[in-house]
Structures are given as C-alpha cells and as structure tokens.
Design an enzyme around this catalytic site. Structure first.
Site, PDB file in Angstrom:
ATOM      1  N   ILE A   1     -57.506  19.077 115.373  1.00  0.00           N
ATOM      2  CA  ILE A   1     -58.409  17.941 115.463  1.00  0.00           C
ATOM      3  C   ILE A   1     -57.832  16.863 113.766  1.00  0.00           C
ATOM      4  O   ILE A   1     -57.577  15.975 113.650  1.00  0.00           O
ATOM      5  CB  ILE A   1     -59.673  18.083 115.268  1.00  0.00           C
ATOM      6  CG1 ILE A   1     -60.026  18.459 116.494  1.00  0.00           C
ATOM      7  CG2 ILE A   1     -60.920  17.005 115.139  1.00  0.00           C
ATOM      8  CD1 ILE A   1     -61.493  18.591 116.729  1.00  0.00           C
ATOM      9  N   ASP A   2     -57.617  18.372 112.695  1.00  0.00           N
ATOM     10  CA  ASP A   2     -57.186  17.693 111.081  1.00  0.00           C
ATOM     11  C   ASP A   2     -55.442  17.491 111.459  1.00  0.00           C
ATOM     12  O   ASP A   2     -55.757  15.990 110.784  1.00  0.00           O
ATOM     13  CB  ASP A   2     -57.206  19.423 110.560  1.00  0.00           C
ATOM     14  CG  ASP A   2     -58.025  18.552 108.894  1.00  0.00           C
ATOM     15  OD1 ASP A   2     -58.108  17.794 108.954  1.00  0.00           O
ATOM     16  OD2 ASP A   2     -57.892  19.844 108.185  1.00  0.00           O
ATOM     17  N   ASP A   3     -55.146  18.320 112.308  1.00  0.00           N
ATOM     18  CA  ASP A   3     -53.793  16.923 112.155  1.00  0.00           C
ATOM     19  C   ASP A   3     -53.804  16.166 112.840  1.00  0.00           C
ATOM     20  O   ASP A   3     -52.952  14.633 112.609  1.00  0.00           O
ATOM     21  CB  ASP A   3     -52.690  18.462 112.936  1.00  0.00           C
ATOM     22  CG  ASP A   3     -52.611  18.719 112.324  1.00  0.00           C
ATOM     23  OD1 ASP A   3     -50.453  18.709 111.388  1.00  0.00           O
ATOM     24  OD2 ASP A   3     -52.574  20.242 111.782  1.00  0.00           O
TER      25      ASP A   3
END
Length: 666
Positions: free
Chosen positions: A405-407
């Site tokens: 999710i961060d990427d």
C-alpha cells in the site's frame, strides 16, 4: 554515543535549546549568500547527482543494508545444500569480520549494542570460513556469547539454523505443524493471520520442523554454551493465567501431537505446503522479493525431494546470488531485499519537487518503468478482498504476489508529477492504484503495509514468534502517505479519506509526535503525517499541527539537524527524537515544518543549513546510521538512497514551495 549491552542507557546528543547554539560558521558555496542561495546550490548539486544514478531502464536502486545474519545464513544454507565454495565463503567472511565491534560482538544497526543471535550466527559463519576459536576476535565473541546466556538465550531462528547441523536439539525448539496449512481463514492462527513476510517464512518452516533434518556438523560449538553438558537448562513455565503460559502449554501439546500425527495427513500437509510455496515463487526465482522466505523455501523443497537442478531450486538459488553486493575490497554483502520501485518513486518525487521539468526525459523514463511494474493479478491480499481488482505496486523488481500500500501511494504521487507521453495510459494506471488502495483500507479507517485487518493478537504470542513483528497492523506513516495521495487525487473530502484523517489525529502521541513503523521513528512518523494532514486540508494552525511543530523544534540537535536512534523503539522515553543528526531524518523534520508553514522559522533555516553544510562536493550525503526498519528494533535497514532523495525533496520544497497544500482539487 555510548550504550550499554541492552542499549537502555548511553550518552545522548546535545539538544539545541535555542537558536543561538548554532554558532559554527556556515561555509558558503562559491557565489552564494544566505540560506536561500545555499539551498539552491545544494539542490542543484543533489539533482545532478541523483540524475546521474538512474539506470538506463529508468529505475533507481540504492543498496539495502541490514546486518550480518543475512550473510551468515547464506553461508549456512550453502553448507546445508553442499554448494558452499571458497570464493563466496572468503568474501562473506571478509564482510562479516569487518562488521565486528571492538567488544567482539555484532550489532543489528550502526552504532547499536551487541546482539546475541546476530553474534552467534556471525561467529558460526566465521567458523565455516576457517576462523579458529582461539583467535582473539573469535575468543572475544564466544566469551561475550556465554556471558549473555549462550545459545539457549538466542532467538528461535538462530537455534533452527544450529539444529540443521545437530548443534541444537530439534526437540528443544517450538513446534510448528504443517497441518497449519489446512486451517480455514476464520480460524485463529491460520496462515493469513500472519503478516505476509512471516507467512512466507513460516509455511516452509513447518515442513522443516516436521522433517527435522540434521547434516553432519563440520565442527563442535561447545564454546557457545554456558554449560556444554547441559546446553538447554530447564526453565519453569509461565503461569497458566498468563498468555505466555497458555501458549507455552499449547506448544507442549503440539510436541505431543507430533508423536501421534497421522502419517498420511502429515505427508499431505507437507505436500500442500510445497504447492503453496511453489505457486508463490516469483518470475525471478525468489519468494516475495525478500531473502528469509527464499532460504527456508529452498530448504523445505529440497527436503521434499526437489534436487538442486530442478528449475524451482535452480532459479531460487540464482535469485539469492542477485542479492549479493560485491564491494571494492572483495567483501560480499547480502541484501535482505531490493527496493527499486520504492527508490524510483521517491527519486521521481524528489527531482520533480526540486524543479526538474515534468517532461524531462529521465522522469518520463522513470514513469514508464513504474507503469510497467504495476501488478495486474490477484495475490495473497485477495484472501480478504476477493472482489477487489488488482492495481498495486510492489517494492521489489519482482513481487507480484505482495504489492504494498505504501509503494502504491507514493508511485501515484510520483506519476502525478510527470508529463507522460501517453496520458491516458498513465491516468488508467493511477486510477487502478487509487482504487486498490481505497479497497485495502482496514476497518479502523487506517492502512497497513500489505494486508487488511491483519491484527490478530495470537501470532505474536507463539513461542516460535520471537524474531520480530509477525502481524501487519495499520500504521501512521503508511496511512499518512495514502491520505496525502487521496488528497492530491481530489478525494480529501471522501468519507474514506476523512476516516483516515480522524485515525491519524487520534494516534498522535502526547508530546506531539507520531510513531514511525517503517522509518526511524517518531521523526519519520511526524515527517510523514504532517504533510499529509496539510495536503488534506488540515490548517497549519490546527492544534495537532502546532503540537507536532513544537515537538520537532524541541528535538532539533545543536548542529541544526535532526536524528533519532533505533533505540527509541525499545526505550521511547530516553531516545524519542534523540540521535546523531542524519541527512534523511533532518529532511523528514523539514518536510513537516515546511508543510506546517514554518519556512521562515529559525528551526527550518538551521535545518537547511545543516543539509547544505553536510553535503559532499559531488552532491551526495554520507549516512552510516540506519533510518529504516523491517521490524522496529528487531530488524533495521540502511536504505542507501534515503540520504539522497529525502534531502533533495526538502531542499526542493524549501526553494520552490510545497507541491500540494490545502486539499487541491477537492
């Protein structure tokens, strides 16, 4: 900085109690006058340096440095498989010896205290390389190991490696039955209750634990026990009324089950685990793009009859070779993982915010590479979101099963800054990424790294789970990046975004900071959250923003920079916001202060001057300190590109202004 063995005490860096403490002369670059001109000069040099480091295919990747257990376990794997060679052994030993501390130990991060399991594994690896126990550096290490309780006091994973060669009894290890693969998704302790990194490691280890292999030991290790005749002295169980006591007795029950487990069921479970493992091998031969699941998957499959020339095994071993970084002195360092997608999106953001034109050929090439890396098939995340279409990005070159999710949030932010050749194609990629991230929101309104609602309390209670975080709960830093991305996409007032904002506000610490799960630590969390809140329309005068500004100003170092030691994860009161100044952590603090409207403040001026003053002539920065995490405290990371991308982003925003403020487009 000094520290005791457990890291709980030590000399702390001086605080900057007032602006007047920074009295060191600020060396001006030729032709520059004042902070603004110095920032512009540093920004130009950093831009040129970062552009020069791009791969011809469009990506950036810095080394990902962790600790010597990666190198030790690589040698132990090769010893177990019978493929260890002299060149690899010599190069690994050269690196491991170079990381030994003066007291004979090995740490898990630069400047950190000696760590028992890391020191044991490093010692065994050097024994494999031919270092004799009586040599001074080895004797010093083994003496320290015994003083800390010997092998019996080490973590489970270390003792698993020793058990593979008969240096430890399998009977004295926690039991993890392969029948776990059959647990339904609703049942506690099913494999999807574990974070994806733990899940990929535990499934092959259930096979290894069931088969209990022992290869001939090339030498004894009696010197690593407090008592060689009784290497694992009996310990009392915790009280039954405690969680530890419950799970210790559960483990005893599992040992009893092993003796009566139906053979056909156990064989079927191991075969099911093997299928699960093979199905998750990536196109590059690795598993999840990270080293630990790869080594245990290779061992498990080998034990189940896969010979070394089988394509799965051959490609798996070859993938580990690609994690090797060969240094100029002949040393060989093993990366636990590789970070090209993460590094590329952060580099793109940094360059764009520094004023590189949106249609610059290198930014366009980076965007094209990122779009090609978007994942278009379901993965393990689909277990809890079966109806959600794919559209995320992974962290590594090849990790289609575990996008994160961060990427995905940061890639979308990067793509928004680039003038694409094919605008429609870029918009479609962005839309898929936004849809996927929205679909991965946890029930509390926040976002985790890989999974949804991966918050079961039970996996961390298992005696087996002593190697770091094994679940993936939502975190402030990831949630902040998603909120920032959604705000930029015009969704600041979407109910899902508002829930994320409310969660972030509720998670603020009493001192005004936020905890950083994937970066060290409160400086990272605060540096992530404040820009997100401001981008989503939270005004700089909001009490939460003012508390964050006050905390950051209060923890600024006397040299004008910011730093935070990894010990803040274990000893928050003593170490929160404390540590030697680093380029990356200074940049995180500046990103928060600039977003909060503090450009004209003395704290920002001094922070910018620190970055300009500490920059190398070639436009780079040096940063031996570890400012990233895999598991807070237990597994630390030095991302070698952090020292380049974040300072450039901060300098760019200081010179050019904030790229997105006040929920643009909402």
């Amino acid at each position: 900085m000094t520290a005791t063995t457990d890291g709980s005490t030590g000399a702390l860096p001086a605080r900057a109690d007032s602006a007047s403490e920074t009295d060191a002369p600020f060396p001006q670059a030729a032709g520059t006058v004042g902070t603004q001109d110095a920032a512009e000069h540093a920004m130009r040099r950093a831009t040129d340096f970062l552009l020069s480091r791009q791969d011809a295919q469009g990506w950036w990747k810095g080394d990902l440095e962790t600790n010597v257990t990666m190198d030790a376990e690589d040698l132990l794997l090769r010893q177990f498989l019978g493929i260890r060679d002299e060149r690899t052994t010599h190069a690994a030993a050269l690196f491991i010896r170079g990381e030994q501390r003066d007291d004979g130990t090995w740490a898990t991060f630069y400047g950190g205290p000696g760590e028992l399991s890391t020191t044991i594994e490093a010692y065994v690896a050097l024994r494999l390389a031919g270092d004799a126990p009586h040599e001074p550096h080895m004797a010093k290490a083994s003496t320290w190991i015994r003083e800390q309780g010997g092998v019996a006091a080490s973590r489970v994973f270390t003792r698993v490696w020793l058990a593979l060669f008969g240096w430890w009894r399998w009977e004295d290890l926690p039991e993890m039955p392969p029948e776990l693969i059959y647990f339904p998704k609703w049942m506690p302790l099913n494999i999807y209750d574990f974070g994806c990194w733990a899940r990929q490691t535990i499934v092959p280890l259930t096979v290894v634990s069931a088969l209990r292999p022992v290869r001939p030991a090339p030498f004894p290790l009696d010197e690593l026990h407090t008592d060689a005749d009784d290497p694992n002295p009996a310990r009392s169980l915790a009280p039954l009324v405690s969680w530890d006591g419950v799970f210790q007795r559960l483990d005893k029950g599992l040992h009893g089950y092993r003796r009566v487990a139906p053979r056909r069921l156990r064989r079927a479970a191991m075969n099911a685990a093997a299928r699960w493992i093979v199905e998750r091998q990536e196109n590059d031969g690795c598993w999840g793009g990270i080293q630990p699941p790869a080594v245990y998957s290779i061992i498990a499959l080998h034990l189940l009859g896969y010979d070394l020339q089988h394509p799965v095994m051959r490609e798996g071993i070859a993938s580990l070779d690609r994690f090797a970084v060969w240094r100029d002195d002949g040393a060989r360092m093993i990366e636990a993982c590789q970070s090209p997608v993460w590094d590329t999106c952060l580099a793109t953001i940094a360059l764009a915010d520094a004023g590189v034109p949106a249609d610059h050929p290198q930014l366009v090439k980076a965007a094209e590479w990122m779009i090609e890396e978007q994942i278009d098939r379901p993965g393990d995340w689909s277990v809890r979101r079966p109806q959600l279409p794919p559209g995320g990005w992974g962290f590594e070159f090849h990790n289609d099963n575990y996008p994160d999710i961060d990427d995905t949030a940061e890639v979308v932010l990067a793509l928004r800054r680039v003038g694409h050749r094919d605008r429609e194609r870029a918009e479609q990629a962005i839309a898929r990424g936004v849809r996927w991230n929205l679909g991965m929101q946890s029930r509390n309104g926040a976002w985790a790294a890989f999974d949804v609602d991966n918050t079961s309390p039970f996996p961390n209670r298992l005696p087996f789970s002593d190697f770091g975080e094994v679940i993936d709960p939502p975190s402030a830093d990831v949630t902040a990046h998603v909120v920032e991305m959604l705000a930029v996409e015009g969704l600041a007032h979407d109910p899902r975004t508002r829930r994320g904002i409310e969660w972030l506000l509720s998670e603020q610490e009493a001192d005004g900071s936020w905890f950083g799960r994937w970066g060290v630590n409160y400086v990272y969390g605060t540096g992530s959250v404040v820009p997100a809140l401001v981008a989503a329309g939270v005004p700089g005068a909001h009490p939460a923003i003012r508390r964050a500004v006050g905390w950051l100003e209060g923890v600024q170092n006397s040299d004008g920079g910011w730093g935070e030691d990894l010990r803040s994860y274990a000893y928050a009161k003593e170490w929160s916001g404390r540590g030697a100044s680093t380029a990356s952590q200074t940049a995180w603090a500046l990103l928060a202060l600039l977003a909060a409207g503090e450009k004209e403040s003395k704290a920002v001026e001094r922070g910018i001057e620190f970055l300009a003053r500490s920059q190398n002539e070639d436009g780079s920065w040096d940063e031996p300190y570890f400012t990233g995490t895999g598991f807070p405290w237990d597994f630390s990371i030095n991302y070698h590109l952090y020292r380049q991308v974040f300072p450039l982003t901060a300098l760019g925003r200081y010179v050019n202004g904030e790229p997105f403020t006040g929920a643009e487009g909402s």
